[in-house]
Design a protein around this motif. Sequence first.
Motif, PDB file in Angstrom:
ATOM      1  N   VAL A 259       0.921  -0.951  -0.132  1.00 38.14           N
ATOM      2  CA  VAL A 259       0.034   0.017   0.065  1.00 38.14           C
ATOM      3  C   VAL A 259       0.971   1.286   0.013  1.00 38.14           C
ATOM      4  O   VAL A 259       1.778   1.269   0.805  1.00 38.14           O
ATOM      5  N   TYR A 260       0.717   2.139  -0.914  1.00 39.80           N
ATOM      6  CA  TYR A 260       1.415   3.340  -1.092  1.00 39.80           C
ATOM      7  C   TYR A 260       0.592   4.598  -1.147  1.00 39.80           C
ATOM      8  O   TYR A 260      -0.603   4.426  -1.906  1.00 39.80           O
ATOM      9  N   SER A 261       0.946   5.643  -0.930  1.00 44.03           N
ATOM     10  CA  SER A 261       0.338   7.000  -1.057  1.00 44.03           C
ATOM     11  C   SER A 261       1.516   8.115  -1.274  1.00 44.03           C
ATOM     12  O   SER A 261       2.258   8.027  -0.977  1.00 44.03           O
ATOM     13  N   TYR A 262       1.031   9.173  -1.912  1.00 50.55           N
ATOM     14  CA  TYR A 262       1.851  10.177  -2.217  1.00 50.55           C
ATOM     15  C   TYR A 262       1.123  11.678  -2.522  1.00 50.55           C
ATOM     16  O   TYR A 262       0.051  11.463  -2.806  1.00 50.55           O
ATOM     17  N   GLY A 263       1.898  12.788  -2.171  1.00 46.76           N
ATOM     18  CA  GLY A 263       0.975  13.926  -2.588  1.00 46.76           C
ATOM     19  C   GLY A 263       2.119  15.196  -2.563  1.00 46.76           C
ATOM     20  O   GLY A 263       3.057  15.287  -1.717  1.00 46.76           O
ATOM     21  N   LYS A 264       1.913  15.827  -3.670  1.00 50.43           N
ATOM     22  CA  LYS A 264       2.898  16.977  -3.855  1.00 50.43           C
ATOM     23  C   LYS A 264       1.798  18.285  -3.802  1.00 50.43           C
ATOM     24  O   LYS A 264       1.154  18.387  -4.721  1.00 50.43           O
ATOM     25  N   SER A 265       2.027  18.606  -2.664  1.00 49.97           N
ATOM     26  CA  SER A 265       1.064  20.060  -2.406  1.00 49.97           C
ATOM     27  C   SER A 265       1.648  21.212  -2.908  1.00 49.97           C
ATOM     28  O   SER A 265       0.969  22.253  -2.944  1.00 49.97           O
ATOM     29  N   SER A 266       3.160  21.322  -3.020  1.00 52.49           N
ATOM     30  CA  SER A 266       3.514  22.604  -3.214  1.00 52.49           C
ATOM     31  C   SER A 266       3.389  23.247  -4.698  1.00 52.49           C
ATOM     32  O   SER A 266       3.359  24.574  -4.762  1.00 52.49           O
ATOM     33  N   PRO A 267       3.016  22.633  -5.514  1.00 49.28           N
ATOM     34  CA  PRO A 267       2.868  23.273  -6.975  1.00 49.28           C
ATOM     35  C   PRO A 267       1.645  24.278  -6.998  1.00 49.28           C
ATOM     36  O   PRO A 267       1.934  25.270  -7.813  1.00 49.28           O
ATOM     37  N   GLY A 268       0.649  24.023  -6.286  1.00 41.19           N
ATOM     38  CA  GLY A 268      -0.507  24.957  -6.283  1.00 41.19           C
ATOM     39  C   GLY A 268      -0.871  25.239  -4.828  1.00 41.19           C
ATOM     40  O   GLY A 268      -0.149  25.214  -3.983  1.00 41.19           O
ATOM     41  N   SER A 269      -2.078  25.889  -4.906  1.00 43.63           N
ATOM     42  CA  SER A 269      -2.610  26.512  -3.783  1.00 43.63           C
ATOM     43  C   SER A 269      -3.716  25.488  -3.128  1.00 43.63           C
ATOM     44  O   SER A 269      -4.659  25.031  -3.648  1.00 43.63           O
ATOM     45  N   VAL A 270      -3.315  24.744  -2.007  1.00 41.82           N
ATOM     46  CA  VAL A 270      -4.040  23.696  -1.245  1.00 41.82           C
ATOM     47  C   VAL A 270      -5.200  24.124  -0.822  1.00 41.82           C
ATOM     48  O   VAL A 270      -6.222  23.427  -0.842  1.00 41.82           O
ATOM     49  N   ARG A 271      -5.373  25.402  -0.357  1.00 41.20           N
ATOM     50  CA  ARG A 271      -6.593  25.963   0.339  1.00 41.20           C
ATOM     51  C   ARG A 271      -7.805  25.984  -0.655  1.00 41.20           C
ATOM     52  O   ARG A 271      -8.492  25.661  -0.564  1.00 41.20           O
ATOM     53  N   ASP A 272      -7.338  26.304  -2.094  1.00 43.05           N
ATOM     54  CA  ASP A 272      -8.144  26.456  -3.059  1.00 43.05           C
ATOM     55  C   ASP A 272      -8.498  24.955  -3.820  1.00 43.05           C
ATOM     56  O   ASP A 272      -9.695  24.794  -4.225  1.00 43.05           O
TER      57      ASP A 272
ATOM     58  N   ASN B 137       2.459  17.257   6.716  1.00 46.06           N
ATOM     59  CA  ASN B 137       1.128  16.867   6.076  1.00 46.06           C
ATOM     60  C   ASN B 137       1.166  16.699   4.639  1.00 46.06           C
ATOM     61  O   ASN B 137       0.638  17.599   4.146  1.00 46.06           O
ATOM     62  N   PRO B 138       1.722  15.593   4.349  1.00 46.37           N
ATOM     63  CA  PRO B 138       1.722  15.423   2.761  1.00 46.37           C
ATOM     64  C   PRO B 138       0.311  15.014   2.500  1.00 46.37           C
ATOM     65  O   PRO B 138      -0.119  13.821   2.715  1.00 46.37           O
TER      66      PRO B 138
END
Length: 351
Positions: free
Chosen positions: A109-122, A303-304
């Motif tokens: 089981v794996y998961s990943y997230g790149k939050s840096s490129p955009g606006s997470v709040r939006d 918090n990825p």
Amino acid sequence: MEAIRDIAVVAFAQSDHRRTSDELSEVEMLLPVLHEVLDRTGLRAGDIGFTCSGSSDYLAGRAFSFTMALDGVGAWPPISESHVEMDGAWALYEAWTKLLTGDADTALVYSYGKSSPGSVRDVLTRQLDPYYVAPLWPDSVALAALQARALIDAGETDEGELASVAARSRTSATSNSHAQLRGSVPHGDYLVRPLRTGDCPPIGDGAAAVILAAGDRARELCERPAWIRGIDHRIEAHSLGVRDLTDSPSARLAAERAGAFERPVDTAELHAPFTSQEVVLRKALRLDAGVRVNPSGGALAANPIMAAGLIRIGEAAARVHRGESDRALAHATSGPCLQQNLVAVLEGDAR
């Protein structure tokens, strides 16, 4: 939901969580984590019976982005694979049910997230009710602040207590080499009252992976497996206006169905991205002062998105593996103001 077949987390690995990883693709960020988790068990990719992943196309900004991540797993020869558009904790839930059927003895089981490129709040506004709430464009921090204000007005907490939650979490993260924020971090100015910068999670990129195994196979792969004694997932109403934001009935029910209240736990890894959410979860999950909460630092330290919930299960399991916990609770959430909640109870063999 109780298992009819003994299934355990036998290995856990995660990346170093960073504010940005512009030089890395999702595959390049994920590959070392997959290698590490396999190395911990001595397994090869071809030995895995089932693979399940969790990620978000909204973060990546393209449809079916998870298919590219399969390059890191190796999809040839053909593998048994699935994907959920959710945090990896829900991918683990699917893999657990797959192993219950007996169709496989091991799962990656794996998961990943790149939050840096955009606006997470939006981006996270896309989770909202599209008719009544989303047109108002409240972002994730504003909604968390609404919940925090409800707690303060109800006398459940105050700003000083919220600040102490943040300080404790990031002090605990000092011993976590993977955490993005560690040690003494200024609480900062108000972001949205009553939440200050320190009450909110850092934005960052990261990945995580676990391996599940059933029965005797788990004991072969891990000296002290973290047995999943129960796991359950419950959902609150989509409309924020019909919910009591100071409580989380779904988290309480998930914990009850997972067997968390049958015997005390010694550790709890809570997926609480905002300090106010830890206050809600402590009450809903009946965690007293004797329970060590978020010894890894929790989501306030890293918090990825799409991996933070799986990391809570992995961190709880790792403490069982090391003999630092005998019975741990792991929690994952998704959606605004703790809308969805998953609870797992992990135990080690008696020593």
